[in-house]
Design an enzyme around this catalytic site. Structure first.
Site, PDB file in Angstrom:
ATOM      1  N   HIS A   1      32.374   5.759 -39.119  1.00  0.00           N
ATOM      2  CA  HIS A   1      31.617   5.301 -37.919  1.00  0.00           C
ATOM      3  C   HIS A   1      30.989   3.980 -38.232  1.00  0.00           C
ATOM      4  O   HIS A   1      30.933   3.170 -37.216  1.00  0.00           O
ATOM      5  CB  HIS A   1      30.362   6.097 -37.716  1.00  0.00           C
ATOM      6  CG  HIS A   1      30.382   7.385 -37.078  1.00  0.00           C
ATOM      7  ND1 HIS A   1      29.624   8.504 -37.170  1.00  0.00           N
ATOM      8  CD2 HIS A   1      31.702   7.848 -36.272  1.00  0.00           C
ATOM      9  CE1 HIS A   1      30.364   9.636 -36.521  1.00  0.00           C
ATOM     10  NE2 HIS A   1      31.421   9.279 -35.835  1.00  0.00           N
TER      11      HIS A   1
ATOM     12  N   TYR B   1      24.938   7.732 -29.780  1.00  0.00           N
ATOM     13  CA  TYR B   1      24.945   9.167 -30.143  1.00  0.00           C
ATOM     14  C   TYR B   1      24.299  10.247 -28.722  1.00  0.00           C
ATOM     15  O   TYR B   1      25.226  11.007 -28.549  1.00  0.00           O
ATOM     16  CB  TYR B   1      24.018   9.717 -31.075  1.00  0.00           C
ATOM     17  CG  TYR B   1      24.657   9.456 -32.289  1.00  0.00           C
ATOM     18  CD1 TYR B   1      25.197  10.508 -33.221  1.00  0.00           C
ATOM     19  CD2 TYR B   1      24.811   8.083 -32.925  1.00  0.00           C
ATOM     20  CE1 TYR B   1      25.921  10.299 -34.076  1.00  0.00           C
ATOM     21  CE2 TYR B   1      25.462   8.098 -34.178  1.00  0.00           C
ATOM     22  CZ  TYR B   1      25.983   9.224 -34.805  1.00  0.00           C
ATOM     23  OH  TYR B   1      26.769   8.876 -36.090  1.00  0.00           O
TER      24      TYR B   1
ATOM     25  N   GLU C   1      24.332   6.214 -41.859  1.00  0.00           N
ATOM     26  CA  GLU C   1      24.869   4.922 -41.323  1.00  0.00           C
ATOM     27  C   GLU C   1      24.020   3.611 -41.393  1.00  0.00           C
ATOM     28  O   GLU C   1      24.426   2.502 -41.867  1.00  0.00           O
ATOM     29  CB  GLU C   1      25.453   5.239 -39.883  1.00  0.00           C
ATOM     30  CG  GLU C   1      26.552   5.969 -39.932  1.00  0.00           C
ATOM     31  CD  GLU C   1      26.871   6.973 -38.416  1.00  0.00           C
ATOM     32  OE1 GLU C   1      26.461   6.444 -37.579  1.00  0.00           O
ATOM     33  OE2 GLU C   1      27.503   7.830 -38.578  1.00  0.00           O
TER      34      GLU C   1
HETATM   35  C1  HEM Z   1      27.259  14.594 -34.304  1.00  0.00           C
HETATM   36  C2  HEM Z   1      27.953  13.753 -33.819  1.00  0.00           C
HETATM   37  C3  HEM Z   1      29.307  13.115 -34.263  1.00  0.00           C
HETATM   38  C4  HEM Z   1      30.384  13.771 -34.968  1.00  0.00           C
HETATM   39  C5  HEM Z   1      30.228  15.168 -35.603  1.00  0.00           C
HETATM   40  C6  HEM Z   1      31.447  13.032 -35.379  1.00  0.00           C
HETATM   41  C7  HEM Z   1      32.637  13.288 -35.899  1.00  0.00           C
HETATM   42  C8  HEM Z   1      33.588  12.548 -36.135  1.00  0.00           C
HETATM   43  C9  HEM Z   1      34.715  12.705 -37.311  1.00  0.00           C
HETATM   44  C10 HEM Z   1      34.913  13.795 -37.948  1.00  0.00           C
HETATM   45  C11 HEM Z   1      35.505  11.483 -37.321  1.00  0.00           C
HETATM   46  C12 HEM Z   1      36.670  11.304 -38.077  1.00  0.00           C
HETATM   47  C13 HEM Z   1      36.176  11.022 -39.471  1.00  0.00           C
HETATM   48  C14 HEM Z   1      37.421  10.460 -40.435  1.00  0.00           C
HETATM   49  O1  HEM Z   1      38.234   9.658 -40.054  1.00  0.00           O
HETATM   50  O2  HEM Z   1      37.442  10.865 -41.416  1.00  0.00           O
HETATM   51  C15 HEM Z   1      34.583  10.384 -36.367  1.00  0.00           C
HETATM   52  C16 HEM Z   1      35.487   9.305 -36.248  1.00  0.00           C
HETATM   53  C17 HEM Z   1      35.051   8.594 -35.205  1.00  0.00           C
HETATM   54  N1  HEM Z   1      33.747   8.690 -34.456  1.00  0.00           N
HETATM   55 FE1  HEM Z   1      32.506  10.063 -34.310  1.00  0.00          FE
HETATM   56  N2  HEM Z   1      31.148  11.683 -34.538  1.00  0.00           N
HETATM   57  C18 HEM Z   1      29.933  11.764 -33.971  1.00  0.00           C
HETATM   58  C19 HEM Z   1      29.389  10.986 -33.114  1.00  0.00           C
HETATM   59  C20 HEM Z   1      30.126   9.682 -32.749  1.00  0.00           C
HETATM   60  C21 HEM Z   1      29.603   8.659 -31.749  1.00  0.00           C
HETATM   61  C22 HEM Z   1      28.202   9.029 -31.204  1.00  0.00           C
HETATM   62  C23 HEM Z   1      30.480   7.910 -31.457  1.00  0.00           C
HETATM   63  C24 HEM Z   1      30.262   6.882 -30.531  1.00  0.00           C
HETATM   64  C25 HEM Z   1      30.336   7.052 -29.318  1.00  0.00           C
HETATM   65  C26 HEM Z   1      31.505   8.242 -32.519  1.00  0.00           C
HETATM   66  C27 HEM Z   1      32.849   7.429 -32.536  1.00  0.00           C
HETATM   67  C28 HEM Z   1      33.968   7.667 -33.334  1.00  0.00           C
HETATM   68  C29 HEM Z   1      34.927   6.772 -33.576  1.00  0.00           C
HETATM   69  C30 HEM Z   1      35.029   5.570 -32.801  1.00  0.00           C
HETATM   70  C31 HEM Z   1      35.576   7.445 -34.462  1.00  0.00           C
HETATM   71  C32 HEM Z   1      36.866   6.765 -35.232  1.00  0.00           C
HETATM   72  C33 HEM Z   1      38.199   7.261 -34.609  1.00  0.00           C
HETATM   73  C34 HEM Z   1      39.318   6.824 -35.101  1.00  0.00           C
HETATM   74  O3  HEM Z   1      39.431   7.111 -36.241  1.00  0.00           O
HETATM   75  O4  HEM Z   1      40.231   6.247 -34.482  1.00  0.00           O
HETATM   76  N3  HEM Z   1      31.324   9.527 -33.080  1.00  0.00           N
HETATM   77  N4  HEM Z   1      33.578  11.078 -35.819  1.00  0.00           N
END
Ligand code: HEM
Length: 156
Positions: A87, A97, A139
């Site tokens: 993130h 969020y 973060e």
């Molecule tokens: C409780 C809330 C959230 C959970 C459980 C979550 C979970 C995750 C997980 C498991 C990953 C992959 C991590 C990795 O590569 O090891 C990730 C990546 C990401 N998350 Fe979240 N996330 C949350 C909230 C958000 C929010 C609010 C945003 C933005 C609107 C966001 C945007 C992203 C982006 C842009 C990535 C990278 C995608 C990529 O690798 O191409 N996430 N998140």
């Protein structure tokens, strides 16, 4: 933000783990459909060069792991660390969020239908807030460390 979850909320979230195991990918795919209606949200993921089809799987896995371990968060530490790091790399901020919650909760209802009772959705809303709070705090620390390192570098 929620400091802790009640035992009732944890029990409801845990009870949804089998449904998440079965339909998690459908739920997260639906969640992205809803989220990406907003171009600003879509841009955050486009910039991250979303790995083809991997992201819904990772999010589904993270949500399932959370449901299964909501009462023993220490198990989730490494996953939380990896999410927070990604993130920060992709510049996710606290204000992003709520939009994810607003996409995820209706997506749960879209896919699970009647099984997603108001009680289940309320429990998931609380649980999401709880997990979001943990991620946002971690973060904030990582962003502060980054800023500090940049300051040190500027002094050299
Ligand atoms: C409780 C809330 C959230 C959970 C459980 C979550 C979970 C995750 C997980 C498991 C990953 C992959 C991590 C990795 O590569 O090891 C990730 C990546 C990401 N998350 Fe979240 N996330 C949350 C909230 C958000 C929010 C609010 C945003 C933005 C609107 C966001 C945007 C992203 C982006 C842009 C990535 C990278 C995608 C990529 O690798 O191409 N996430 N998140």
């Amino acid at each position: 933000m929620t400091a802790t979850l009640s035992s009732e909320t944890m029990a409801i979230v845990k009870s949804t783990a089998p449904a998440l195991q079965k339909y998690g990918l459908e739920i997260t795919s639906r969640m992205y459909e809803r989220l990406f209606v907003d171009p600003e949200m879509k841009a955050l993921f486009d910039q991250a060069a979303q790995k083809s089809g991997e992201q819904p799987k990772r999010l589904a896995g993270a949500i399932l792991a959370f449901a299964q371990n909501v009462d023993k968060l220490s198990v989730l530490r490494p996953a939380i660390e990896s999410m927070a790091a990604r993130h920060v790399e992709t510049h996710i901020k606290p204000e992003h969020y709520p939009a994810v919650a607003a996409a995820l909760l209706p997506a749960i209802r879209d896919v699970l239908g009647e099984a997603a009772t108001d009680e289940v959705l309320a429990a998931w809303g609380e649980a999401y807030g709880f997990l979001a709070d943990i991620l946002i705090k971690r973060e904030a620390t990582l962003y502060a460390e980054e800023a500090e390192a940049a300051e040190d570098y500027a002094k050299v």
